[in-house]
Write a protein that holds these residues in place. Sequence first.
Motif, PDB file in Angstrom:
ATOM      1  N   VAL A 162       0.846  -1.202   0.000  1.00 35.71           N
ATOM      2  CA  VAL A 162       0.000   0.000   0.000  1.00 35.71           C
ATOM      3  C   VAL A 162       0.877   1.247   0.000  1.00 35.71           C
ATOM      4  O   VAL A 162       0.669   2.187  -0.785  1.00 35.71           O
ATOM      5  N   ASP A 208       4.053   1.556  -0.919  1.00 34.40           N
ATOM      6  CA  ASP A 208       4.796   1.682  -2.182  1.00 34.40           C
ATOM      7  C   ASP A 208       3.901   2.260  -3.273  1.00 34.40           C
ATOM      8  O   ASP A 208       4.298   3.146  -4.022  1.00 34.40           O
ATOM      9  N   LEU A 209       2.676   1.737  -3.363  1.00 34.67           N
ATOM     10  CA  LEU A 209       1.761   2.214  -4.408  1.00 34.67           C
ATOM     11  C   LEU A 209       1.314   3.656  -4.158  1.00 34.67           C
ATOM     12  O   LEU A 209       0.982   4.374  -5.095  1.00 34.67           O
ATOM     13  N   HIS A 238       0.012   6.399  -6.827  1.00 34.93           N
ATOM     14  CA  HIS A 238      -1.402   6.120  -7.077  1.00 34.93           C
ATOM     15  C   HIS A 238      -2.301   6.620  -5.955  1.00 34.93           C
ATOM     16  O   HIS A 238      -2.256   6.106  -4.839  1.00 34.93           O
ATOM     17  N   PHE A 292      -5.324   6.102  -5.264  1.00 34.06           N
ATOM     18  CA  PHE A 292      -6.236   5.147  -4.618  1.00 34.06           C
ATOM     19  C   PHE A 292      -5.586   4.521  -3.392  1.00 34.06           C
ATOM     20  O   PHE A 292      -6.246   4.260  -2.389  1.00 34.06           O
ATOM     21  N   LEU A 327      -5.890   3.957   1.426  1.00 33.24           N
ATOM     22  CA  LEU A 327      -5.744   2.742   2.238  1.00 33.24           C
ATOM     23  C   LEU A 327      -4.735   2.927   3.367  1.00 33.24           C
ATOM     24  O   LEU A 327      -4.710   2.154   4.314  1.00 33.24           O
TER      25      LEU A 327
END
Lengths: 63, 557
Positions: B385, B387-388, B392, B394, B398
Motif C-alpha cells: 500500500v 509503495d503504491l 497512485h 487510490f 488505504l
Amino acid sequence: MRLETEPNIPAPDDFYQALIDAHAGLDDRRSAALNARLVLLLANHVGDLEALREAIALARDGL
Amino acid sequence: MNTHSPARFPYTPPPELSGNGELRVPVAIVGAGPVGVACAIDLALQGVKAVVLDDNDTVSTGSRAICYAKRTLEVLDRLGCAETVVGRGVCWNVGKVFHRDRLAYQFDLLPEGGHKHPAFVNLQQYLLEEAMLARLQEVGGEVRWKNRVAGAAPDGGGVTLSVETPDGAYRVRADWVIACDGARSPMRDYLGLEWRGQIFRDRFLIADVHMVGDYPTERWFWFDPPFHPNQSVLLHRQADDVWRIDFQLGWDADPEEERKPERVIPRIRAMLGDDRPFELEWVSVYTFQCRRLDRFVHGRVMFAGDAAHQVSPFGARGANSGIQDADNLCWKLARVVRGEAGPALLETYDRERVAAADENILNSTRSTDFITPKSATSRLFRDAVLDLSVKHPFARRLVNSGRLSMPTTYRDSALDTPDADAFVSALVPGSPAADAPVRIAGRASWLLDCVGGSPAVLMFAAPERDAELEQLVALASGAKVVVVVPAGGGAPARDGIMVAEDVDGLAARRYGAAPGTIYLLRPDQHVAARWRRWDAQAFEHALARAIGRTEVSAHAA
C-alpha cells in the motif's frame, strides 16, 4: 453473486503468461510484493466491496 | 524538565466533616478531567446542581490528549469554552507520510469553508483542562479537590459515595453519579464491572519536546524510517512550541530503560537529523488497549469517557469521544433530574454512546493493525500500500496512520423519527447538525450558535407561512425556534423566534432544504426529525419522542 466467475478474459493464455512472466527474475520476497500490489490494484479496479468479499471468500475456500 | 507548571487548585475542608457527615446532591461527578468538567459545565448550564469529586488538586500532567476535532470544538463552544481552546491551540491542515527514506505523499485536510470551527485543533490536555475549569468556575460549578471517592454503594434511589479527604472521611448521597474517573476507573471496581477488550502487544515511547524554531505546523508520520528501522514514528505540534513525538518500540522493549533521557535524546536527535536544540518536557512508555464496558448505564451510575471505553491513540478518539459522551448524557440526565423524562431516556445514552464507542474502537483497531502489522503477510500488504501510494492516489486512501475522529450518527435511535419525506443531504436523522454562516439581526454569526442546550426547530424560508409558524411556536414549548431565510430576506418580528439569514445559502444546501422544510434538533444538536412541510401532529410526536417526554398531550394523540 456479484463476482464474475464465468470465463471473462478473452485471451486467457495471454493473461496467464503475462502473470507468470511478471514474476521472472524475482526472488520470493519480491514476488510476494508483486502479488500484493497486484491484488490492491485489481481490487481498486473492481471497486465493489460485495464482489471483493465474495472473491476473498472464494479464494479462502479449501485453504 | 517541565516548561509548564500546572495550575494547582485549593483544597477546602468539606463542611460535612464538621456537620452531619453527609452531603446530599442531585448529581455527583467522579473525576475532574475534561469529561467530568464538561459534564459539570453542561449540568450547571441546565440548572442542575452537581458536585465534582477529584482525588488530586491539579490538571493532568504528561502526554495526554492533544487533538480536538471539529465536533468536540462545537460542543466546547456550546459549553462556552471553545474560544480559549481554539485561540491557544494550533491549527494544522497538512500531513506528510514517509515510507523508509522518502516522502510517500502529503495530504491537505482542505477544510470546507463555512464552518465556525476548523477540522482539528492541537492543544496539550492540561491547557484544555485549565480553560474548562475556568469556565466551570464562571458558571458556578463546584469541584472538591483532594476528595477521593473510596467506595460506592448504589441502591434503587441513589448512590452513597464514601469520600476521603486530608481531614477525614464523609459521605455523599447523590441521586445520580457520573463516573469519569479515567481508564483505571476505581468506580468500575466498586461496582464490580468487567472491563473487556484487546491489549495490543506493542509499546510506544511518547515524548513531549520543547523546541523553538521555524518548523512547519504539519503532522508527519514515518513508516519504517532509516533512523528508526521497522517501526513507526509520529511528529505532531502542540501549543507553545511543544511537539509530540511517538516512537513505536515493539513488544520486547524495556519500558524502564526506554524512558531514560540517555536513550530518548539520541532517538530524537536521529529523527531531527541536525543539532537544533530541544528540551524534553515529558517522556513515558505506553501499551495500548481497546476495550469498553458492556453497558455505560448501571442503575443510577453512568460511565463516560475513558472509564467507559478505551481506545489506542491513533485517530484522537479518547478525549474527543469522552467530551461527546458528556454532550449526549447531560441534557438527558438534566431532564430526568427535573422530572421531565423517565429513566428510559438514559437508556438512549447507553445505546447511542456504546455504538459510538464501538465505532471508535473499530477505527482505532484498524489503524493499530496498519501501523503494527501482526503477520508477515499483513506487513507485506502494508508495504505494498505504501509503495503504491507514491504514484497512485487510490492507495493513499488505504494508508491508515489514524483516521480523523468524526462524530457518530445516532442511527436508528429511539429518539429519532425516521424520514417520511425525501431529502437530498448528507444529513440523516441522528446526524450532528451542520453549521453554516448566518446573520442574526444584522450581525455575522453561525447557525450552530443559535441551537443547542434545549431542543430547536429550524424552519426554512417561512415568511409567507405565518399561520404555520404561529402553530409551531405554540407547540414548540421549551424549544428554540429559528427561521432560516435567504440572504436579504426577512421575517416578521415575533416573540419566541430568531431569524437567521442564510448569507451564503449554505444552510439550505447542507440541510437539503426548500421553503417550508423543518428540522427538529435535539439539545445536543443532533437531528431528531425533519419534514418537507409542516404537520402539527407529526411535529408534536417527534418532539415528545426526541426529548423522552413521557406523555404526549391529548390533542396530538
